[in-house]
Every structure is written in structure tokens, then in C-alpha cells.
Design a protein around this motif. Structure first.
Motif, PDB file in Angstrom:
ATOM      1  N   VAL A 101       1.002  -1.222  -0.028  1.00 44.81           N
ATOM      2  CA  VAL A 101       0.107   0.065  -0.048  1.00 44.81           C
ATOM      3  C   VAL A 101       0.889   1.349  -0.048  1.00 44.81           C
ATOM      4  CG1 VAL A 101      -1.682   1.301   1.163  1.00 44.81           C
ATOM      5  CG2 VAL A 101      -1.888  -1.373   1.080  1.00 44.81           C
ATOM      6  N   LEU A 102       1.680   1.238   0.905  1.00 44.65           N
ATOM      7  CA  LEU A 102       2.636   2.409   0.951  1.00 44.65           C
ATOM      8  C   LEU A 102       3.478   2.566  -0.379  1.00 44.65           C
ATOM      9  CD1 LEU A 102       3.518   4.700   2.742  1.00 44.65           C
ATOM     10  CD2 LEU A 102       5.334   3.143   3.809  1.00 44.65           C
ATOM     11  N   THR A 103       4.285   1.515  -0.862  1.00 43.26           N
ATOM     12  CA  THR A 103       4.457   1.683  -2.222  1.00 43.26           C
ATOM     13  C   THR A 103       3.752   2.163  -3.109  1.00 43.26           C
ATOM     14  OG1 THR A 103       6.106  -0.453  -1.464  1.00 43.26           O
ATOM     15  CG2 THR A 103       5.734   0.139  -3.921  1.00 43.26           C
ATOM     16  N   VAL A 104       2.614   1.929  -3.185  1.00 38.36           N
ATOM     17  CA  VAL A 104       1.702   2.356  -4.563  1.00 38.36           C
ATOM     18  C   VAL A 104       1.345   3.704  -4.254  1.00 38.36           C
ATOM     19  CG1 VAL A 104      -0.548   2.246  -5.423  1.00 38.36           C
ATOM     20  CG2 VAL A 104       0.657   0.137  -5.071  1.00 38.36           C
ATOM     21  N   VAL A 105       1.265   4.131  -3.064  1.00 37.49           N
ATOM     22  CA  VAL A 105       1.023   5.673  -2.621  1.00 37.49           C
ATOM     23  C   VAL A 105       2.176   6.434  -2.909  1.00 37.49           C
ATOM     24  CG1 VAL A 105       0.330   6.919  -0.476  1.00 37.49           C
ATOM     25  CG2 VAL A 105      -0.785   4.796  -0.982  1.00 37.49           C
ATOM     26  N   LEU A 106       3.147   6.139  -2.183  1.00 36.90           N
ATOM     27  CA  LEU A 106       4.252   6.918  -2.636  1.00 36.90           C
ATOM     28  C   LEU A 106       4.833   7.006  -4.025  1.00 36.90           C
ATOM     29  CD1 LEU A 106       6.764   5.932   0.606  1.00 36.90           C
ATOM     30  CD2 LEU A 106       5.456   7.835   0.258  1.00 36.90           C
ATOM     31  N   ALA A 107       4.740   5.978  -4.620  1.00 38.83           N
ATOM     32  CA  ALA A 107       5.040   5.979  -6.188  1.00 38.83           C
ATOM     33  C   ALA A 107       4.105   6.786  -6.805  1.00 38.83           C
ATOM     34  CB  ALA A 107       4.791   4.497  -6.640  1.00 38.83           C
ATOM     35  N   GLU A 108       2.955   6.839  -6.555  1.00 37.46           N
ATOM     36  CA  GLU A 108       2.176   7.906  -7.176  1.00 37.46           C
ATOM     37  C   GLU A 108       2.235   9.165  -6.927  1.00 37.46           C
ATOM     38  OE1 GLU A 108      -1.451   9.540  -8.985  1.00 37.46           O
ATOM     39  OE2 GLU A 108      -0.416   7.606  -9.023  1.00 37.46           O
ATOM     40  N   ALA A 109       2.576   9.537  -5.730  1.00 32.89           N
ATOM     41  CA  ALA A 109       3.061  10.919  -5.063  1.00 32.89           C
ATOM     42  C   ALA A 109       4.363  11.330  -5.553  1.00 32.89           C
ATOM     43  CB  ALA A 109       3.045  10.894  -3.537  1.00 32.89           C
ATOM     44  N   LEU A 110       5.387  10.515  -5.818  1.00 37.05           N
ATOM     45  CA  LEU A 110       6.523  10.930  -6.416  1.00 37.05           C
ATOM     46  C   LEU A 110       6.584  11.090  -7.915  1.00 37.05           C
ATOM     47  CD1 LEU A 110       8.945   8.600  -4.261  1.00 37.05           C
ATOM     48  CD2 LEU A 110       9.002  11.089  -4.423  1.00 37.05           C
ATOM     49  N   HIS A 111       5.570  10.414  -8.359  1.00 33.23           N
ATOM     50  CA  HIS A 111       5.423  10.573 -10.062  1.00 33.23           C
ATOM     51  C   HIS A 111       4.774  11.939 -10.271  1.00 33.23           C
ATOM     52  CE1 HIS A 111       4.704   9.759 -14.021  1.00 33.23           C
ATOM     53  NE2 HIS A 111       3.263   9.407 -13.741  1.00 33.23           N
ATOM     54  N   ARG A 112       3.711  11.923  -9.628  1.00 33.16           N
ATOM     55  CA  ARG A 112       2.868  13.042  -9.968  1.00 33.16           C
ATOM     56  C   ARG A 112       3.795  14.514  -9.607  1.00 33.16           C
ATOM     57  NH1 ARG A 112      -1.800  12.276 -12.159  1.00 33.16           N
ATOM     58  NH2 ARG A 112      -2.868  10.239 -11.838  1.00 33.16           N
ATOM     59  N   GLY A 113       4.195  14.408  -8.686  1.00 31.52           N
ATOM     60  CA  GLY A 113       5.156  15.408  -7.764  1.00 31.52           C
ATOM     61  C   GLY A 113       6.421  15.828  -8.802  1.00 31.52           C
ATOM     62  N   VAL A 114       7.134  14.839  -8.723  1.00 34.03           N
ATOM     63  CA  VAL A 114       8.345  15.217  -9.333  1.00 34.03           C
ATOM     64  C   VAL A 114       9.044  14.219 -10.267  1.00 34.03           C
ATOM     65  CG1 VAL A 114       9.341  16.533  -7.200  1.00 34.03           C
ATOM     66  CG2 VAL A 114       9.607  14.252  -7.137  1.00 34.03           C
ATOM     67  N   GLY A 115       8.163  12.986 -10.617  1.00 32.79           N
ATOM     68  CA  GLY A 115       8.697  11.906 -11.740  1.00 32.79           C
ATOM     69  C   GLY A 115       9.703  11.289 -11.127  1.00 32.79           C
ATOM     70  N   LEU A 116       9.863  10.804  -9.847  1.00 34.98           N
ATOM     71  CA  LEU A 116      10.741   9.861  -9.288  1.00 34.98           C
ATOM     72  C   LEU A 116      10.455   8.623  -9.126  1.00 34.98           C
ATOM     73  CD1 LEU A 116      12.706  12.636  -7.418  1.00 34.98           C
ATOM     74  CD2 LEU A 116      13.295  11.648  -9.562  1.00 34.98           C
ATOM     75  N   PRO A 117      11.328   7.580  -8.799  1.00 34.47           N
ATOM     76  CA  PRO A 117      10.927   6.170  -8.404  1.00 34.47           C
ATOM     77  C   PRO A 117      10.675   6.214  -6.800  1.00 34.47           C
ATOM     78  CG  PRO A 117      13.236   6.307  -8.934  1.00 34.47           C
ATOM     79  CD  PRO A 117      12.619   7.681  -9.263  1.00 34.47           C
ATOM     80  N   VAL A 118      10.228   5.151  -6.400  1.00 38.05           N
ATOM     81  CA  VAL A 118       9.854   5.025  -4.924  1.00 38.05           C
ATOM     82  C   VAL A 118      11.031   4.542  -4.205  1.00 38.05           C
ATOM     83  CG1 VAL A 118       9.009   2.780  -5.184  1.00 38.05           C
ATOM     84  CG2 VAL A 118       8.182   4.413  -3.350  1.00 38.05           C
ATOM     85  N   LEU A 119      12.055   3.692  -5.096  1.00 37.58           N
ATOM     86  CA  LEU A 119      13.230   2.913  -4.496  1.00 37.58           C
ATOM     87  C   LEU A 119      12.590   2.112  -3.177  1.00 37.58           C
ATOM     88  CD1 LEU A 119      15.706   5.547  -5.227  1.00 37.58           C
ATOM     89  CD2 LEU A 119      15.180   3.741  -6.516  1.00 37.58           C
ATOM     90  N   VAL A 120      13.574   2.177  -2.034  1.00 36.36           N
ATOM     91  CA  VAL A 120      13.215   1.581  -0.986  1.00 36.36           C
ATOM     92  C   VAL A 120      12.547   2.271   0.137  1.00 36.36           C
ATOM     93  CG1 VAL A 120      15.223   0.023  -1.249  1.00 36.36           C
ATOM     94  CG2 VAL A 120      15.667   2.018   0.078  1.00 36.36           C
ATOM     95  N   LEU A 121      12.110   3.486  -0.154  1.00 34.62           N
ATOM     96  CA  LEU A 121      11.418   4.364   0.687  1.00 34.62           C
ATOM     97  C   LEU A 121      10.494   3.705   1.680  1.00 34.62           C
ATOM     98  CD1 LEU A 121      10.993   7.747  -1.017  1.00 34.62           C
ATOM     99  CD2 LEU A 121      12.665   7.237   0.997  1.00 34.62           C
ATOM    100  N   PRO A 122       9.560   2.963   1.198  1.00 35.53           N
ATOM    101  CA  PRO A 122       8.566   2.040   1.939  1.00 35.53           C
ATOM    102  C   PRO A 122       9.134   1.325   3.141  1.00 35.53           C
ATOM    103  CG  PRO A 122       7.722   2.001  -0.161  1.00 35.53           C
ATOM    104  CD  PRO A 122       9.055   2.467  -0.368  1.00 35.53           C
ATOM    105  N   PHE A 123      10.101   0.343   2.494  1.00 40.37           N
ATOM    106  CA  PHE A 123      10.695  -0.311   3.542  1.00 40.37           C
ATOM    107  C   PHE A 123      11.585   0.406   4.653  1.00 40.37           C
ATOM    108  CE2 PHE A 123      15.399  -1.481   4.335  1.00 40.37           C
ATOM    109  CZ  PHE A 123      15.161  -2.411   5.410  1.00 40.37           C
ATOM    110  N   VAL A 124      12.290   1.527   4.463  1.00 35.79           N
ATOM    111  CA  VAL A 124      12.779   2.403   5.500  1.00 35.79           C
ATOM    112  C   VAL A 124      11.640   2.699   6.579  1.00 35.79           C
ATOM    113  CG1 VAL A 124      14.216   4.486   5.941  1.00 35.79           C
ATOM    114  CG2 VAL A 124      14.735   3.129   3.910  1.00 35.79           C
ATOM    115  N   VAL A 125      10.638   3.044   6.016  1.00 34.40           N
ATOM    116  CA  VAL A 125       9.780   3.919   6.812  1.00 34.40           C
ATOM    117  C   VAL A 125       9.000   2.733   7.717  1.00 34.40           C
ATOM    118  CG1 VAL A 125       7.410   4.946   6.815  1.00 34.40           C
ATOM    119  CG2 VAL A 125       9.196   5.719   5.340  1.00 34.40           C
TER     120      VAL A 125
END
Length: 325
Positions: free
Chosen positions: A104-128
Motif C-alpha cells: 500500500v505504501l509503495t503504491v501511494v508513495l510511487a503515485e505521489a513521487l511520480h505526480r509530484g517530481v517524476g521519481l521512483p519510490v526505491l526503498v522508501l517504504p521499507f525504510v519507513v
């Protein structure tokens, strides 16, 4: 049977995706390496299965799940939470919940990063999730599957070579040098270019650690290695057009990630918060964004930070093998 094979392959690709690969056969090798410690290996599989089941239940894109994009953060989370602990029922529940939350966090962060700055999510969900869940874990108990390694006890390899191999093993939350050799072998089999980028990142991070006086054999030395390895792979072979300039960028970024890890660790460890792979994610995303903000003509000539529009509402960046991360 065909559907089962597809799901098993998806799990294997989730392991391969940790190293920016998309080959299920490479993922199978990595699964075998994690199972050298049965409790940790089973925990990684449990988290990945929970993530994929959640992805299917919530109706997320099946092609992304089968590519491994919805499972690799869960794999890392499961391995991390089980490291050094007994895999009993309470811990298994926490790991399954963490795996479900990770997709869930992967999809949400991926969407936010894409629409905001066009970047990949990488390992952010794991770290959080790793930082959040470790504070809530029940105390380990004696009952359950043994947490010991199947490898014979051996003295740690001395010197920087030992640090490098333990750092590569730590990508999958292990500390055995043999596992580090296996991780390196998987990268070499998958792509010699990726192997060069990984080694470049490791050497740059270790050099920065040497200059900063990081002790040989310390936990911090291990942290620098796996952050350098991740950064080298991402910027030296996956997100930027390969070449000498990309390797130079990867080396500089990996050294910077090491410096960030040293500085961040000095602060966060006072509060019991591990650094994990946050320096890699931070440095890589900042540099990727900096490349995006260059003059448009140069951006399209010299970088490969193209968002995969085929994925619609989800946001991932494609690597050489077509795998989305």
C-alpha cells in the motif's frame, strides 16, 4: 498450475528487484541465499506473499505485481524484522502485516513521487516501515523455528574485503561473507555493467569511510557498503545512461551517501533509530531530480530518467531489462 507458476515467479522477481534485476532465476538464487538462515528466509517469503496477496485483493495492477515491483520492499522488511529473532507466531503476524502495509505504501508513495517530481519510490517504504515496526515488535521467545544459520561458524573475514562482503550480505540483512559473494555473483550473472557499477559504488563508499576514520569491521562500515552498492547500481547502471560519466556520477553519489550515513547515524542512533538504506534513497532521489531539472535538451540527450507512461497512475522508472522499480 500456470497461475501458481506465475505467482511463484513474481515472488522470485521481487527478490531480484532488490538488485534492480527482473529475472526470476536470479531471484531464486537470492531466495536460496536468504534461506541459509531459515527463520529469516521464511520471514522474507511470508512478507512478500502477504504483499502480493494484498496487491491482488485491492485490485492493483497485476502486471506490476508479477514484475516484482509490489514485493521487493516487503522482502527487505521481512528479512530485516526477522534478523536475529525467532520466527514465532506473534512475529509472523507482524511480518505479514508489514508486508501488506508495504505494498500500500509503495503504491501511494510511487503515485505521489511520480505526480509530484517524476521519481521512483526505491526503498522508501521499507525504510519507513522498518523504523516504525521495530519499535512495536514483541520480545523474541525461545519457541519457534531456529534463527541460527545453516552455515558453519567461522571467524569473520578480516580487513576491508570482509567489510565489503558483509556489506553486500547486509543488503539482504545477513552478515555472512559467503552470502555477500552470492549477492555479487547474482549481479555479475545479471549484468556485467551492473557489477561494475556496484563495485564502483562500494569502493567509493569505503574510500569515504576510510577518510572519515570508520573502523574496519564495524557496523557502520557495513552500512556504508550497502548504501554505496545500492547507489552505485541505481546511478551507474539503471537510472542514467551507462558510460564513464555515469560511473563517475555513481562514485561521487556513493561517497556522498556514505557521508550522509555517517552523519545521520551519529544523530539517529542516539534515539535507537537505524540509518538502514535511507542515505541511498535520499542521495539517489536528489541527484535524479537534479538531472531532471537540467536544460531539457541536455536532459533527453544525456540521461535516461524517462517515466514509464504505460503504467498509468503508478510511477516507476524502467531499468535496462525493462523491469520497473
Amino acid at each position: 498450475m500456470t497461475a501458481l507458476r506465475a505467482e511463484l515467479a513474481a515472488i522470485a522477481r521481487a527478490y531480484a528487484a532488490v538488485l534492480f534485476r527482473g529475472d526470476a532465476r536470479l531471484g531464486a538464487i537470492l531466495i536460496a541465499l536468504t534461506l541459509l538462515v531459515p527463520s529469516a528466509g521464511l520471514a522474507g517469503l511470508l512478507a512478500c506473499v502477504a504483499a502480493h496477496a494484498t496487491s491482488a485483493a485491492l485490485g492493483y495492477r497485476a502486471d506490476l505485481r508479477r514484475s516484482g515491483a509490489h514485493g521487493y520492499n516487503a522482502v527487505l522488511l521481512g528479512l530485516y524484522l526477522a534478523a536475529g529473532r525467532q520466527l514465532d507466531v506473534p512475529l509472523a503476524v507482524w511480518i505479514a502485516l508489514g508486508g501488506a502495509a508495504s505494498v500500500v505504501l509503495t503504491v501511494v508513495l510511487a503515485e505521489a513521487l511520480h505526480r509530484g517530481v517524476g521519481l521512483p519510490v526505491l526503498v522508501l517504504p521499507f525504510v519507513v516501515l522498518a523504523i516504525a515496526l521495530q519499535q512495536a515488535l514483541p520480545a523474541p521467545v525461545e519457541a519457534g523455528i531456529a534463527a541460527g544459520s545453516l552455515l558453519p561458524n567461522a571467524a569473520p573475514w578480516p580487513g576491508r574485503l570482509g567489510d565489503a562482503l558483509r556489506g553486500l550480505a547486509a543488503i539482504f540483512c545477513r552478515g555472512e561473507e559467503v552470502v555477500g559473494l552470492g549477492v555479487l555473483a547474482v549481479v555479475v550473472i545479471g549484468s556485467r555493467l551492473a557489477a561494475v557499477a556496484l563495485v564502483t559504488g562500494v569502493l567509493a563508499a569505503m574510500t569515504a569511510g576510510e577518510i572519515a576514520g570508520v573502523p574496519v569491521g564495524s557496523q557502520l562500515a557495513t552500512t556504508l557498503v550497502y548504501n554505496g552498492a545500492f547507489t552505485g547500481l541505481a546511478l551507474g547502471a539503471e537510472l542514467v545512461v551507462p558510460g564513464r560519466a555515469a560511473l563517475l556520477l555513481a562514485a561521487l553519489a556513493s561517497a556522498l551517501a556514505a557521508i550522509v550515513a555517517i552523519g545521520a547515524g551519529a544523530i539517529t542512533l542516539r534515539f535507537g533509530v537505524p540509518v538502514l538504506s535511507a542515505p541511498f534513497a535520499l542521495v539517489t532521489l536528489v541527484i535524479a531530480r537534479a538531472l531532471q531539472l537540467r536544460v531539457v535538451a541536455h536532459l533527453y540527450e544525456e540521461t535516461r530518467l524517462a517515466v514509464n507512461d504505460d503504467f498509468g497512475d503508478s510511477a516507476y522508472i524502467r531499468g535496462d531489462d525493462g523491469f520497473a522499480v
